[in-house]
Design a protein around this motif. Structure first.
Motif: not given
Length: 551
Positions: A110, A113, A220-221, A249, A378
């Motif tokens: 994360d 991300t 977020s995903d 994501s 991403y």
């Protein structure tokens, strides 16, 4: 691995001839429950029990998808010496090798991300972000990673973070949304699970921070396809709130990428062969609670089965390939000596395995076991109106459109992003300030000018009368010079009403406005000084005359 098929990953070409190993697999369903996952991990890694039952021990574990399941299971697998490689568990907490000794993953964490999110916000000129995260290991780690990444990459980005427990009551949800509203921010990022989003977004709409056309919500995903999986009543809170939202994501690739397309064709090829389908169905999980029957054909018979590559497929494929390549390298090293390798050695080999997979170049950080975020893709998926959807009258449906791809540290625009207001114009990061100049109304200006006219008229009139009658005994006794000073000072103070009545509505430029503003204190100060200096001087003179008379 068993056939040496290097169609997708060239390193696998002929590997079955070089490698003395043959691979098999068995799948288990954690049912998204930590207790079930822990039971599986204990059972699979219990050497004594499996040997007594004459069951094969696993070489490694692949999974789980959810960080909340991977965290407890990887502690068990690590302590017992079995590598565990996840394709999609992203919690940054899993980087702690003192806790999760043999855990690795073929997806970025994360923290990684958070970097694409920050870069996207910077490209939009956003300096204020509200974050709401679920109160669990996934949400906590993601929010902390976002905070640290922002501190490092965008120190000018101001972030306000609130949290909410999964299953929170209405009062708590109202409170956390109120906290976001009080920030007056217009950009929000949700680190949430799909099942809790409807309640939160409905409350956000009612409190005026979603569905307004001015606010932007990204997720977020964990949000998945919540916004595009069903229809909404036109004009409903959710229909208005979800329009223009986006999901950031990790991506295993996009159509048009060579390896991604090869994987999709290979999956579709499996579906065309009945033997392959039967083989796959035999390996689907069957370990459910007593009395619970699952008919997998309900899934495998659908047209969508194996038709498209999903988010998890490329990472899962690469996780399997990485373990296979690492295992074969160890086996090739010791095949002449008939040596075995340990789980620790296999994990070390996994850390040093790099290849071009379906999700890009797979490169693992040897210190954390996590994939380098720069080696992954991403995507930012934008949910917009699906004009071609077959829905009932009065209903609307959204579709996910991939608008950008983050590759090698920068965003590549694929399509314009459509915001909640339905266009591509980027909303400001804070509400547009409405300035109240507090200008006088026409009535008050007229009233002021009338008073000014009266003051000026009386001052000029009394000055003229004094000058005309300056030789009269009464006027001489009153000292005409002082009377003229009083009238002149009063005139200047009265004239100050004119610049006080002028504001922006009068069309005065900057230089003219400056001159007008500076004239006000001069008129008042000089007028006041003239008037009262004359009065004080006259009083002083009378005092002197009275004192002299007393002597």
């Amino acid at each position: 691995l068993n056939t040496g098929d290097g169609t997708i990953v060239p390193e696998l070409d002929g590997i079955h001839k070089r490698c003395p190993l043959r691979f098999s697999t068995k799948s288990f369903d954690t049912q998204a429950q930590q207790s079930v996952g822990v039971n599986h991990a204990i059972s699979l890694t219990d050497r004594t029990a499996r040997q007594q039952q004459q069951q094969l021990l696993p070489c490694a574990l692949i999974g789980a998808s959810m960080s909340s399941i991977s965290i407890p299971t990887s502690i068990i697998s690590g302590v017992r010496g079995f590598p565990q490689i996840s394709p999609i568990s992203t919690s940054a907490a899993l980087d702690d090798k003192s806790q999760y000794k043999l855990f690795g993953r073929t997806c970025p964490n994360d923290d990684g991300t958070a970097i694409p999110l920050i870069f996207k916000l910077r490209s939009w000129g956003v300096n204020h972000l509200g974050v709401i995260h679920v109160l669990d290991s996934y949400g906590n780690a993601f929010a902390e990673g976002l905070r640290l990444a922002a501190k490092r990459e965008a120190p000018d980005l101001r972030i306000t973070i609130v949290n909410v427990a999964n299953g929170a009551d209405d009062a708590k949800i109202f409170e956390v949304i109120r906290q976001l509203k009080e920030t007056r921010f217009t950009y929000f990022f949700g680190i949430l699970h799909g099942e809790m989003m409807d309640t939160l977004m409905t409350e956000a709409y009612h409190q005026g921070i979603a569905g307004t056309g001015r606010h932007v919500w990204l997720f977020s995903d964990g949000a998945g396809n919540t916004a595009s999986s069903r229809s909404f009543a036109v004009g409903s809170p959710l229909e208005r709130a979800y329009r223009g939202t986006g999901v950031l994501s990790p991506e295993g690739g996009v159509p048009g990428m060579e390896n991604f397309d090869k994987l999709e064709r290979a999956m579709q090829g499996l579906k065309e062969n009945e033997d392959d389908l039967s083989y796959l169905e035999a390996h689907l999980p069957s370990d459910y609670a007593e009395g619970m029957f699952v008919n997998h054909s309900l899934v495998t018979s659908q047209d969508s089965y194996l038709a498209r590559v999903g988010v998890i497929h490329p990472f899962l494929y690469d996780a399997t390939v990485a373990l296979g390549i690492a295992s074969c390298r160890l086996a090739e090293r010791g095949k002449d000596k008939n040596e075995y390798f340990t789980g620790e050695e296999l994990f070390e080999a996994f850390l040093n395995t790099t290849f071009d997979g379906t999700s890009g170049t797979v490169s693992i950080n040897p210190n954390t076991g996590t994939r380098d975020y720069l080696s992954a893709f991403y995507s930012l998926t934008n949910f917009v109106d699906d004009e071609g959807a077959n829905v009932e009258e009065g209903m609307a449906r959204f579709k996910g459109v991939r608008t950008g791809l983050f590759v090698s540290g920068q965003w590549e625009a694929l399509l314009p992003y459509s915001f909640n207001n339905g266009n591509n114009e980027i909303p400001p990061g804070l509400p547009t300030l409405v300035t109240n100049n507090n200008c006088l109304s026409t009535g008050w200006k007229a009233f002021g000018m009338a008073l000014c006219s009266i003051v000026v008229s009386l001052a000029l009139g009394f000055s003229s009368w004094t000058f005309y009658n300056r030789n009269e005994q009464v006027v001489r006794a009153s000292q005409p010079i002082f009377l003229l000073f009083v009238s002149g000072g009063t005139l200047l103070m009265g004239l100050a009403i004119i610049p006080l009545s002028i504001d922006k509505n009068c069309g005065v430029g900057q230089e003219g406005g400056n001159a007008i503003c500076m004239s006000i204190p001069w008129l008042l100060a000089v007028g006041f000084s003239l008037t009262f200096s004359a009065l004080f001087a006259k009083t002083y003179r009378i005092n002197k005359i009275m004192q002299r008379t007393a002597k």
